[in-house]
Motif scaffolding. Sequence first.
Motif, PDB file in Angstrom:
ATOM      1  N   GLN A   1       0.851  -1.191   0.000  1.00 35.61           N
ATOM      2  CA  GLN A   1       0.000   0.000   0.000  1.00 35.61           C
ATOM      3  C   GLN A   1       0.883   1.236   0.000  1.00 35.61           C
ATOM      4  O   GLN A   1       2.043   1.194   0.422  1.00 35.61           O
ATOM      5  N   THR A   2       0.317   2.334  -0.458  1.00 40.32           N
ATOM      6  CA  THR A   2       0.999   3.627  -0.420  1.00 40.32           C
ATOM      7  C   THR A   2       0.290   4.516   0.593  1.00 40.32           C
ATOM      8  O   THR A   2      -0.935   4.651   0.555  1.00 40.32           O
TER       9      THR A   2
ATOM     10  N   ILE B   1       5.324  13.029   3.726  1.00 44.00           N
ATOM     11  CA  ILE B   1       6.176  11.902   3.385  1.00 44.00           C
ATOM     12  C   ILE B   1       5.283  10.790   2.848  1.00 44.00           C
ATOM     13  O   ILE B   1       4.363  10.353   3.539  1.00 44.00           O
ATOM     14  N   THR B   2       5.538  10.359   1.625  1.00 43.22           N
ATOM     15  CA  THR B   2       4.733   9.310   0.994  1.00 43.22           C
ATOM     16  C   THR B   2       5.590   8.073   0.822  1.00 43.22           C
ATOM     17  O   THR B   2       6.681   8.131   0.239  1.00 43.22           O
TER      18      THR B   2
ATOM     19  N   LYS C   1       2.619  -4.171   5.131  1.00 44.22           N
ATOM     20  CA  LYS C   1       1.907  -3.845   6.371  1.00 44.22           C
ATOM     21  C   LYS C   1       2.891  -3.579   7.506  1.00 44.22           C
ATOM     22  O   LYS C   1       2.766  -2.587   8.240  1.00 44.22           O
ATOM     23  N   ARG C   2       3.867  -4.432   7.684  1.00 50.51           N
ATOM     24  CA  ARG C   2       4.823  -4.255   8.769  1.00 50.51           C
ATOM     25  C   ARG C   2       5.683  -3.016   8.558  1.00 50.51           C
ATOM     26  O   ARG C   2       5.985  -2.289   9.498  1.00 50.51           O
ATOM     27  N   GLN C   3       6.062  -2.750   7.320  1.00 48.34           N
ATOM     28  CA  GLN C   3       6.875  -1.569   7.051  1.00 48.34           C
ATOM     29  C   GLN C   3       6.116  -0.282   7.366  1.00 48.34           C
ATOM     30  O   GLN C   3       6.640   0.631   8.000  1.00 48.34           O
ATOM     31  N   LEU C   4       4.867  -0.203   6.926  1.00 45.69           N
ATOM     32  CA  LEU C   4       4.089   1.006   7.183  1.00 45.69           C
ATOM     33  C   LEU C   4       3.719   1.139   8.652  1.00 45.69           C
ATOM     34  O   LEU C   4       3.616   2.260   9.168  1.00 45.69           O
ATOM     35  N   ASP C   5       3.535   0.021   9.334  1.00 47.91           N
ATOM     36  CA  ASP C   5       3.271   0.088  10.784  1.00 47.91           C
ATOM     37  C   ASP C   5       4.498   0.628  11.524  1.00 47.91           C
ATOM     38  O   ASP C   5       4.357   1.444  12.455  1.00 47.91           O
TER      39      ASP C   5
END
Length: 461
Positions: free
Chosen positions: A108-109, A185-186, A191-195
Amino acid sequence: MRKLVIALILFMGMNLQASCQSKFFSFKVNSTKSRPGTILNVLENLSNECKMSLIFADDNARKLVNKKISYLSVNDFTLEDILNLLLTENNLFYTLSDKNVLKVSHLQTKTFFIDYVSFTNRSSASNKTIQTGSNDAGDGSTSLTSTSNFKFWDEIKIEMQTILNRDGDTYSSDKTIINQDAGLITVTGTKRQLDRMQTYIDTLIDRLHKQIIIDAKIIEITYSLDQTLGIDWSKFEATLNGTADGSKESGLLNTLKDPTYLAKYNFTIAGLVDFLKTQGDVNIVSNPKILTLNNQPAVINVGEEKNYKYTLGSTTTTTNGVVQSEPQFEIGSTFVGVTLAIVPQITKDDFIILKINPTISEISKEHVDESGDANMAPDIKIKQLSSVVKVKNNKKILLGGLIQNKSEDKITKIPGLSAIPILGHAFKSKKKVNTKSELIIVITPKLIRGDENAPTLENLD
């Protein structure tokens, strides 16, 4: 041959067409070598029972749901609990729309907001510059500077890449977009990275948005010249131990008997002033209060700007064979007084670390022309301290040892009679008076929390 067992027992299952959001599920997944159970098997069963449409947003999501489940037993789980167990725990995103469409994705972005004043490079400095004009060597000033730099966005980018890409991640996130002007910041990631990124941003914003109000009291005490070491702080220490004026804390950075000191004390300003009055004449020079964000510099100046002109050179013109030279001047100024530069930092346990740089400057000699106008920068005496101290919230910091010797003309006269022309000189006198003074700076930092109102100027003591 043992068969794969995937048993779904629906509680409140009288109406299978009803929404599964309010139902509870219990089932077991028992895999065999010949028929391994997978996440996809469970999703397909849930899709059939709950009349859901199942779609995969990318190829990696489709591959990851084929992960083998050796054994799984679920009792009284809601649909959300099951999806979190099967998908979120396996580093997958999912959404369940109102139309009962379950969408599963691997990447996801997401855009994060950084509410921070946009500095490419932030510097905090305690600076004294004296302009002296130009000379043949090209030198035009003398400067005393203490500077610290923090390249905010450069540091953020490096830290983000470290957080996003760790050993074991199935995706290398290198498509990060930073918009400094908008504070955005985009990031594209799993999932784990964005969390991890969300946790980092939340912590960063919480730290950056903490505020501190700094109450600084600048006190000048003038005493006799026989006090060569300045104030006798041993008596102040005895006062703290023997009266209710305050209580001494542990962790002194220097002994109070030293002429230069920095200590962590809990005392009242009234008690300090009463003690200083026993040492000499006391004058409250200034009592500024300034509110600043965590890690943002606060600068307090108390004094005056001294203006002067200096010669840049001259221009020569020839008129009717006559050579004329016209001097060229420029106006300069130098600050004289007290500069207090403070950079606060709040620790995790709400202690406050302060980088403190007080600078005191005074004129030692003025340079004037025949008409009495300053024609170059005055000679300046500068005294400067620099220290880093850690204190509890709302506790006082005491700085001193900045002693000055002053020499000034004192005029004594009889009102009225001294104004008589010629004869008035007999009714007034002038003499040179030497005095000695010391500046005492008391700093009280107070943490302002987001859930409370800022204190008023009256209740800071």
